[in-house]
Design an enzyme around this catalytic site. Structure first.
Site, PDB file in Angstrom:
ATOM      1  N   CYS A   2       3.041  -8.542  -1.334  1.00  0.00           N
ATOM      2  CA  CYS A   2       3.550  -8.922  -2.567  1.00  0.00           C
ATOM      3  C   CYS A   2       2.667 -10.290  -2.869  1.00  0.00           C
ATOM      4  CB  CYS A   2       5.111  -9.821  -2.031  1.00  0.00           C
ATOM      5  SG  CYS A   2       5.922  -8.527  -1.183  1.00  0.00           S
ATOM      6  N   ARG A  27      -0.960  -6.649  -6.336  1.00  0.00           N
ATOM      7  CA  ARG A  27      -0.432  -6.573  -5.035  1.00  0.00           C
ATOM      8  C   ARG A  27       0.761  -6.085  -4.766  1.00  0.00           C
ATOM      9  NH1 ARG A  27      -3.319 -10.423  -1.973  1.00  0.00           N
ATOM     10  NH2 ARG A  27      -1.410 -10.508  -0.373  1.00  0.00           N
ATOM     11  N   TRP A  74       5.957  -5.927  -3.323  1.00  0.00           N
ATOM     12  CA  TRP A  74       5.855  -4.589  -2.731  1.00  0.00           C
ATOM     13  C   TRP A  74       6.902  -4.108  -1.596  1.00  0.00           C
ATOM     14  CZ3 TRP A  74       4.934  -1.509   1.567  1.00  0.00           C
ATOM     15  CH2 TRP A  74       4.484  -0.367   1.080  1.00  0.00           C
ATOM     16  N   ASN A 100       6.143 -13.214   1.518  1.00  0.00           N
ATOM     17  CA  ASN A 100       5.245 -11.915   1.545  1.00  0.00           C
ATOM     18  C   ASN A 100       4.904 -11.816   2.941  1.00  0.00           C
ATOM     19  OD1 ASN A 100       3.171 -10.111   1.453  1.00  0.00           O
ATOM     20  ND2 ASN A 100       1.648 -11.739   1.036  1.00  0.00           N
ATOM     21  N   GLY A 101       5.338 -10.541   3.419  1.00  0.00           N
ATOM     22  CA  GLY A 101       5.195 -10.146   4.721  1.00  0.00           C
ATOM     23  C   GLY A 101       6.389  -9.370   5.352  1.00  0.00           C
ATOM     24  N   GLU A 485     -13.755  10.193   0.761  1.00  0.00           N
ATOM     25  CA  GLU A 485     -13.603   9.023  -0.205  1.00  0.00           C
ATOM     26  C   GLU A 485     -13.214   9.749  -1.671  1.00  0.00           C
ATOM     27  OE1 GLU A 485     -13.301   5.391  -2.240  1.00  0.00           O
ATOM     28  OE2 GLU A 485     -12.893   5.946  -0.205  1.00  0.00           O
ATOM     29  N   LYS A 489      -9.758   8.895  -3.839  1.00  0.00           N
ATOM     30  CA  LYS A 489      -9.659   8.523  -5.043  1.00  0.00           C
ATOM     31  C   LYS A 489      -8.742   9.333  -5.876  1.00  0.00           C
ATOM     32  CE  LYS A 489     -10.861   4.920  -4.357  1.00  0.00           C
ATOM     33  NZ  LYS A 489     -11.167   4.789  -3.240  1.00  0.00           N
ATOM     34  N   GLU A 492      -4.925   8.716  -4.771  1.00  0.00           N
ATOM     35  CA  GLU A 492      -4.493   7.471  -5.413  1.00  0.00           C
ATOM     36  C   GLU A 492      -4.231   7.225  -6.782  1.00  0.00           C
ATOM     37  OE1 GLU A 492      -6.156   3.763  -3.499  1.00  0.00           O
ATOM     38  OE2 GLU A 492      -7.811   5.059  -3.389  1.00  0.00           O
ATOM     39  N   HIS A 508     -12.753  27.200   9.127  1.00  0.00           N
ATOM     40  CA  HIS A 508     -11.873  27.126  10.584  1.00  0.00           C
ATOM     41  C   HIS A 508     -10.380  26.820  10.059  1.00  0.00           C
ATOM     42  CE1 HIS A 508     -15.609  27.252  12.947  1.00  0.00           C
ATOM     43  NE2 HIS A 508     -15.840  26.405  12.255  1.00  0.00           N
ATOM     44  N   LYS A 607      -2.915  -3.713  -3.592  1.00  0.00           N
ATOM     45  CA  LYS A 607      -4.366  -3.968  -3.294  1.00  0.00           C
ATOM     46  C   LYS A 607      -4.543  -4.181  -2.034  1.00  0.00           C
ATOM     47  CE  LYS A 607      -8.737  -3.970  -4.473  1.00  0.00           C
ATOM     48  NZ  LYS A 607      -9.310  -2.689  -4.553  1.00  0.00           N
TER      49      LYS A 607
HETATM   50  C1  AGP Z   1      -8.679   2.224  -1.600  1.00  0.00           C
HETATM   51  O1  AGP Z   1      -8.868   2.560  -2.890  1.00  0.00           O
HETATM   52  C2  AGP Z   1      -7.292   1.665  -1.140  1.00  0.00           C
HETATM   53  N1  AGP Z   1      -6.936   0.427  -1.961  1.00  0.00           N
HETATM   54  C3  AGP Z   1      -7.060   1.392   0.270  1.00  0.00           C
HETATM   55  O2  AGP Z   1      -7.364   2.720   0.985  1.00  0.00           O
HETATM   56  C4  AGP Z   1      -8.134   0.081   0.913  1.00  0.00           C
HETATM   57  O3  AGP Z   1      -9.251   0.682   0.967  1.00  0.00           O
HETATM   58  C5  AGP Z   1      -7.370  -0.136   2.424  1.00  0.00           C
HETATM   59  O4  AGP Z   1      -6.134  -0.734   2.285  1.00  0.00           O
HETATM   60  C6  AGP Z   1      -8.298  -1.233   3.080  1.00  0.00           C
HETATM   61  O5  AGP Z   1      -8.334  -2.290   2.414  1.00  0.00           O
HETATM   62  P1  AGP Z   1      -9.118  -3.447   2.489  1.00  0.00           P
HETATM   63  O6  AGP Z   1     -10.593  -2.869   2.356  1.00  0.00           O
HETATM   64  O7  AGP Z   1      -8.917  -4.405   1.791  1.00  0.00           O
HETATM   65  O8  AGP Z   1      -9.008  -3.727   4.139  1.00  0.00           O
END
Ligand code: AGP
Length: 612
Positions: A2, A27, A74, A100-101, A485, A489, A492, A508, A607
């Site tokens: 959050c 966030r 969040w 937050n937590g 990766e 992307k 996401e 396989h 994020k």
């Molecule tokens: C990647 O696009 C995502 N936002 C997510 O997988 C991110 O890489 C992951 O949460 C790790 O975050 P960090 O690099 O801030 O530790």
């Protein structure tokens, strides 16, 4: 996870808080709310949805007040709706709190309070903690600050909490464990935030609050204490950040801005470190532990998500150039797997935000067992950076788009410099190859700019495949992690199901998925695996799969096989992942935009994942 904001001073708090929440919205964006000290009362406004929805719901209501707190959520406990939105009132209605937590033992606290007759308006762990604090305040007839200190000794989990009430005018009480908290120091005012972005336009003087610290914040006073009520002298640091860095700068989205920033951010990451002419790499943090790294039996890389993919590329490079065994671990699995960690083991923790809870707790447990923690982190002053013995910042600047792009290429750049430096010092890398790779790395910013100049072509490919239901991404060697990766992307940003796989593994199992509806994206640039990758592409073609590929300029064979290609300049295979990922970033971005997705704030994501 959050975003939290607080303000006390001479300005009207509401506009400062709302602006700050918008800066922190990456966030979490399930709901938003503010609480303001007004006359003898604390007034709360909150709403499901984005900060803009909150503003609309408030309309012309009374938002006067020079002290307030705000939250963008969040959801962890309780679905996204108005009643679970923060801030929450205590049972008496006199105290408001944001959090937050995650309070892990909230169920036990809740049943204790329920036995005392407490009822709850929301499903959140936060409201439980708030009433637990008020219960102690009432029972012990103590101050709010004291009640918070007592309550937090009984809490397990992670938190940043901010509280205001109607008994302590112009005062915000905050506490931290595990989640990030920054306090901005102004003239006659103080700002609080999950990071520095809500305060950057007002002050560059900040204090990073540590675990188990409490802050009593007034316009002209900042008191830091530990839970034992001992005072701590605040350590004020100067931010090296400009406001423009957290603005869109004329781009439609932060993600697109950050993709196009990569020639500069990779250059900034190399600047002052790599000197291809002199043949040197200067990294003080790594130099400090060079002996331990060179003599390490193994290196364990710990990370999550995109950072984990950077770790996977690093595994291939370090083993190749340094001849040191490398293991790449998902932080969340590593933490609870009871891994074998020996004193002196070298751990590399990779994180953009530097606040990812899984990675933070994993390195803290390894540290307790005597491991050396080297951090590869983007956010300066973040928890993982402060928990590491040494390391290297990636200097990619603030990354606002939830999907990591420029931070990923900056991580690769740092990891490549570490491998080259250690390989050269260890003598496991010939001087000729070392020099050639230094020059290749030095040439990356220009090559990245070349790829970006062809974005219109990738936009057209995206338009063609935006309605696909699934995607398969394949690569071999260094490009396997880039395939992973690319798939991440796309998932996401466009919510299309996509899987990354080692190209040779395809036979396989996954090849069963292939038909004329399945786009298969190969990362097929020139390297030792190339001929084998071309055969793999032929196998897909034979089953009518739609063939897309990232190929090296001039590779006519691959071009003739594929339905669509994304061309990149020739680059040594060790360095190529830095370039090869860019077309895949653009492809996912343009497909996300073509599908009208919120590419900067994709659904269900945040994020920085600050809860386990
Ligand atoms: C990647 O696009 C995502 N936002 C997510 O997988 C991110 O890489 C992951 O949460 C790790 O975050 P960090 O690099 O801030 O530790």
């Amino acid at each position: 996870m959050c975003g939290i904001v607080g303000y006390t001073g001479t300005r009207q708090a509401y506009p400062v808080i709302i602006k700050g929440l918008k800066r922190l919205e990456y966030r979490g964006y399930d709901s938003a709310g503010v609480a303001l000290q007004q006359k003898d009362d604390v007034t709360i406004y909150k709403k499901k949805g984005k900060v803009a929805d909150l503003e609309e719901s408030i309309g012309t209501s009374n938002v006067a007040g020079t002290t307030g707190i705000g939250h963008t959520r969040w959801a962890t406990h309780g679905e996204p709706n108005d009643k679970n939105a923060h801030p929450h009132y205590s049972a008496s209605g006199k105290i408001a709190m944001i959090h937050n937590g995650i309070i892990e033992n909230y169920a036990q606290l809740k049943s204790e309070l329920s036995k005392k007759g407490y009822t709850f308006k929301s499903d959140t762990d936060t409201e439980v903690l708030l009433n637990f604090i008020e219960e102690i305040k009432t029972n012990n007839e103590c101050t709010l600050e004291e009640a918070i200190r007592i309550a937090l000794k009984r809490v397990t989990g992670a938190y940043v909490i901010l509280l205001i009430d109607n008994e302590n005018p112009d005062t915000i009480i905050a506490a931290r464990k595990g989640s990030p908290l920054v306090i901005g120091v102004g003239k006659g005012e103080h700002f609080l935030g999950s990071d520095a972005s809500p305060m950057l336009e007002y002050t560059k003087e900040v204090v990073y609050v540590n675990d188990y610290e409490l802050a009593i914040v007034k316009p002209d006073e900042l008191i830091l204490k530990n839970l034992g009520n001992e005072k701590i002298t605040p350590y004020v640091q100067k931010l090296d950040l400009e406001l423009a860095a957290i603005e869109k700068g004329g781009y439609d989205h932060f993600m697109l801005k950050e993709i196009f920033e990569q020639p500069t951010t990779i250059y900034d990451c190399l600047r002052g470190r790599l000197d291809a002419t002199a043949g040197t790499i200067t990294m003080a943090g790594i130099q400090q532990y060079a002996e331990q790294i060179i003599n390490a039996n193994r290196i364990v890389i710990i990370a999550c998500g995109t950072s984990w993919h950077a770790g996977l590329v690093a595994e291939y490079i370090i083993e190749d150039l340094c001849r040191i065994n490398v293991e790449v671990e998902y932080a969340s699995e590593f933490r609870y797997r009871n891994p074998v960690i020996n004193k002196g083991d070298v751990i590399i923790a990779i994180s953009q935000s530097g606040e990812t809870a899984d990675t933070l707790v994993a390195i803290e447990s390894a540290k307790e067992k005597g491991a050396i923690i080297l951090g590869v982190v983007n956010v300066v002053g973040s928890s993982i950076a402060r928990a590491s013995h040494a390391g290297a910042y990636t200097h990619a600047g603030p990354e606002i788009g939830v999907a990591s792009t420029k931070a990923f290429t900056a991580q690769l750049t740092v990891l490549m410099m570490i491998a080259l430096k250690v390989g050269y010092m260890k003598g496991s890398l010939s001087n000729e190859r070392y020099r050639r790779l230094l020059n290749e790395l030095d040439a990356v910013p220009e090559k990245a700019a070349w790829v970006l100049n062809h974005h219109e072509h990738i936009k057209a490919i995206a338009e063609k495949y935006k309605d696909a239901r699934d995607f398969l991404y394949l690569g071999r060697g260094y490009n396997f992690a880039i395939a992973l990766e690319g798939a991440l992307k796309l998932k996401e940003i466009s919510y299309i199901h996509a899987e990354g796989y080692p190209a040779a593994e395809m036979k396989h199992g996954p090849i069963a998925l292939v038909d004329e509806h399945l786009p298969v994206v190969f990362v097929a640039t020139k390297d030792v695996y190339h001929e084998k990758v071309v055969s793999n592409m032929q196998e897909i073609k034979a089953r009518k799969g739609k063939l897309l590929a990232v190929i090296t300029e001039g590779d006519e064979i691959s071009k003739s096989i594929c339905d669509d290609v994304m061309i990149v300049p020739e680059t040594d295979e060790v360095i190529a992942p830095l370039i090869n990922v860019i077309p895949l970033q653009l492809l996912s971005y343009y497909i996300g935009v073509a599908k009208d997705c919120n590419v900067d704030m994709p659904r269900n994501l945040a994020k920085s994942v600050t809860v386990e």
